[in-house]
Write an enzyme that holds these catalytic residues in place. Structure first.
Site, PDB file in Angstrom:
ATOM      1  N   LEU A 109       0.837  -1.198   0.000  1.00 14.67           N
ATOM      2  CA  LEU A 109       0.000   0.000   0.000  1.00 14.67           C
ATOM      3  C   LEU A 109       0.868   1.242   0.000  1.00 14.67           C
ATOM      4  O   LEU A 109       1.911   1.287   0.658  1.00 14.67           O
ATOM      5  CB  LEU A 109      -0.905   0.020   1.230  1.00 14.67           C
ATOM      6  N   GLY A 154       1.132  -5.209   1.263  1.00 17.58           N
ATOM      7  CA  GLY A 154       0.088  -5.302   0.239  1.00 17.58           C
ATOM      8  C   GLY A 154       0.570  -6.009  -1.019  1.00 17.58           C
ATOM      9  O   GLY A 154      -0.227  -6.616  -1.743  1.00 17.58           O
ATOM     10  N   ASN A 178       4.405  -7.665   6.603  1.00 19.50           N
ATOM     11  CA  ASN A 178       5.234  -7.042   7.646  1.00 19.50           C
ATOM     12  C   ASN A 178       4.516  -5.918   8.386  1.00 19.50           C
ATOM     13  O   ASN A 178       5.140  -5.125   9.082  1.00 19.50           O
ATOM     14  CB  ASN A 178       6.520  -6.492   7.020  1.00 19.50           C
ATOM     15  N   GLU A 179       3.195  -5.836   8.240  1.00 20.67           N
ATOM     16  CA  GLU A 179       2.459  -4.716   8.820  1.00 20.67           C
ATOM     17  C   GLU A 179       2.769  -4.488  10.297  1.00 20.67           C
ATOM     18  O   GLU A 179       2.906  -3.363  10.754  1.00 20.67           O
ATOM     19  CB  GLU A 179       0.945  -4.930   8.662  1.00 20.67           C
TER      20      GLU A 179
END
Ligand SMILES: CCCC/C=C\CC(=O)SCCNC(=O)CCNC(=O)[C@H](O)C(C)(C)COP(=O)(O)OP(=O)(O)OC[C@H]1O[C@@H](n2cnc3c(N)ncnc32)[C@H](O)[C@@H]1OP(=O)(O)O
Length: 476
Positions: A109, A154, A178-179
């Site tokens: 994202l 994303g 990896n958010e």
């Protein structure tokens, strides 16, 4: 900015953003990165290039949005439009997604879309992210990700939304959700897709730690299916696609049955408005996890044709199946035909609830039920003592949790009416005991929000008993 993103683990998402703003104040040649990024997003040059080979029925979709194919609103919109066109083109049966950029498949994202934007813009952006996933994961085409560079967050979601993943054999490329390292929580549908790909434990570790895997490690855990030399990624994808397209009816039943677990069949063929949150919530809650019994949800569907996959058909069957299959040791389809009061809905619902509550306790998912008698089916059977494990206590807590956490993008109690930024870990800024209530007796950082969200999601969907989980029944 690259350093900013790499330092994200240290500073968390808000740290990333504050660094971005600092960075923008000291940007090169007095041009802020925000400005240059916005310019990039507003570019009129296509960010996506599609070539459809009518002789093979295979389209190659190339992402070409420098510098890193970040998923901005413009990018996602263009991506979805292209996907929809291909979906509607009956001559197109297979789709390969790749990147024209060296070293990067997609950076995920677009961070700048999550910074300083109005709630309306955030809503539009987030809807576009969901649309991308719904369209890709719900596609009737066979889909292959030809991952010729790094693919974090994303970008990883996009890859695991495909049927098959071929990655360049380059240890410098990484892939993963990896958010958590950015201080944000991957939505549960990211998680579900990851679980479907790598299994529960690997997904749990991966999400709790926000791991990025090198290409060889990604292969080891099954996050990608194949590694090939960099210059062979696309050609291997094309060869592989021909095998997928040779499977009889591959775009119908087998393809669907595996995906249903996450997506629910009701989403196929829906048009835009059906993807509204309420539609999604209602159907997904009812359908999704009820179908999650591995290896057992296929028998009655063998031989169905498309028209049989109508929602009512599914709802009817799924309810029967889920009730039937939720009882350990009694997972036969013969129950679907049984009569008599013992199989009345209330009887079933009652037992299923007890069982699911019992089995949903983390770390206590043993199967001591086999062969036990009635009284052993009580909750004390889990070995817990004390009133905290009473039925009403569990039902109350778990239902509330499940209702709350099953909402895509709204995974916390007080989210009604909140805006984008509240969906992050900064949500820990909420006051009140609402974020601590369920963990009686637990203390310590292991019960942080991200830890909770991943566990509770598993817990909550277990209780998706049709027709019972309505908010009106249990309003806080
Ligand atoms: C509540 C929300 C839940 C869900 C949330 C999120 C899902 C997400 O996808 S969040 C995005 C997470 N993405 C990342 O963490 C990736 C970060 N990027 C990288 O690791 C590297 O950039 C990458 C490995 C992709 C490529 O490395 P390099 O080839 O070395 O390039 P640079 O790092 O120098 O980057 C070039 C240029 O691109 C900008 N960039 C990178 N990633 C993004 C991004 N995701 N969004 C916007 N811009 C990005 C980077 O800052 C550089 O810009 P300039 O400094 O202006 O050149």
């Amino acid at each position: 900015m690259a350093n900013v993103l790499r330092n994200s683990a240290k500073f968390g998402f808000s740290g990333v953003l504050s660094q971005l703003s600092i960075h923008s104040r000291h940007g090169r040649e007095c041009v802020s990165p925000c400005f240059s990024l916005q310019q990039r997003n507003n570019s009129t040059s296509p960010k996506i290039k599609v070539d459809l080979d009518s002789s093979t029925g295979v389209a190659v979709l190339r992402m070409q949005s420098p510098p890193v194919n970040s998923l901005s609103l413009d990018f996602l919109t263009e991506f979805c439009i292209n996907l929809e066109k291909l979906e509607m083109d009956r001559s197109c049966r297979g789709l390969i997604i790749t990147s024209t950029l060296s070293k990067v498949f997609s950076a995920g994202l677009d961070i700048m879309e999550m910074y300083g934007k109005s709630p309306e813009r955030c809503g539009e952006f987030w809807k576009a992210v969901q649309e991308m996933w719904l369209k890709l994961y719900g596609s009737n085409m066979a889909t292959i990700a030809a991952i010729n560079g790094s693919s974090p967050a994303g970008g990883c979601l996009m890859s695991i939304g495909c049927d098959y993943r071929i990655m360049a054999d380059n240890p410098r490329y990484s892939i993963g959700l990896n958010e958590t390292q950015l201080g944000i929580v991957a939505p549960f549908w990211f998680k579900d897709t990851l679980v479907n790909t790598v299994g529960n434990r690997a997904a749990e570790l991966s999400l709790e730690l926000g791991l990025l895997y090198s290409a060889p490690d990604a292969l080891k855990i099954g996050l990608v299916d194949q590694l090939v030399p960099e210059d062979q990624v696309l050609s291997t994808a094309q060869d592989t696609m021909s095998k997928w397209l040779a499977v009889p009816g591959q775009n119908t039943l087998s393809h669907w049955l595996y995906r249903v677990r996450t997506l629910s069949l009701s989403h196929t063929g829906c048009t835009g408005s059906e993807h509204s949150p309420s539609h999604w919530l209602y159907r997904v809650r009812t359908l999704s996890l009820t179908l999650a019994v591995p290896g057992q949800n296929t028998l009655s569907h063998t031989g169905c044709t498309r028209s049989e996959h109508s929602p009512s058909h599914w709802l009817y069957r799924v309810r029967t199946l889920s009730l039937t299959l939720a009882v350990p040791g009694q997972n036969t389809l013969s129950h679907t035909g049984c009569t008599g009061s013992e199989y009345s809905p209330s009887h079933w619902l009652y037992r299923v609830r007890i069982l699911s509550l019992t089995l949903a306790v983390p770390g206590q998912n043993t199967l001591p039920h086999t062969g036990c008698t009635g009284s052993e089916h009580s909750l004390s059977h889990t070995g817990c003592t004390g009133s905290e494990h009473s039925l009403s206590h569990w039902l109350y807590r778990v239902r509330i949790l499940s209702l709350t956490l099953a909402v895509p993008g709204q995974n916390t109690l007080p989210h009604t009416g909140c805006t984008g930024s509240e969906h992050s870990l900064s949500h820990t800024g909420c006051t009140g005991s609402e974020h601590t209530l369920p963990h009686t007796g637990c203390t310590g950082s292991e019960y942080s929000l991200s830890h909770w969200l991943y566990r509770v999601r598993t817990l909550s969907l277990t209780l998706a008993v049709p027709g019972q989980n309505t908010l009106s029944q249990y309003t806080l």
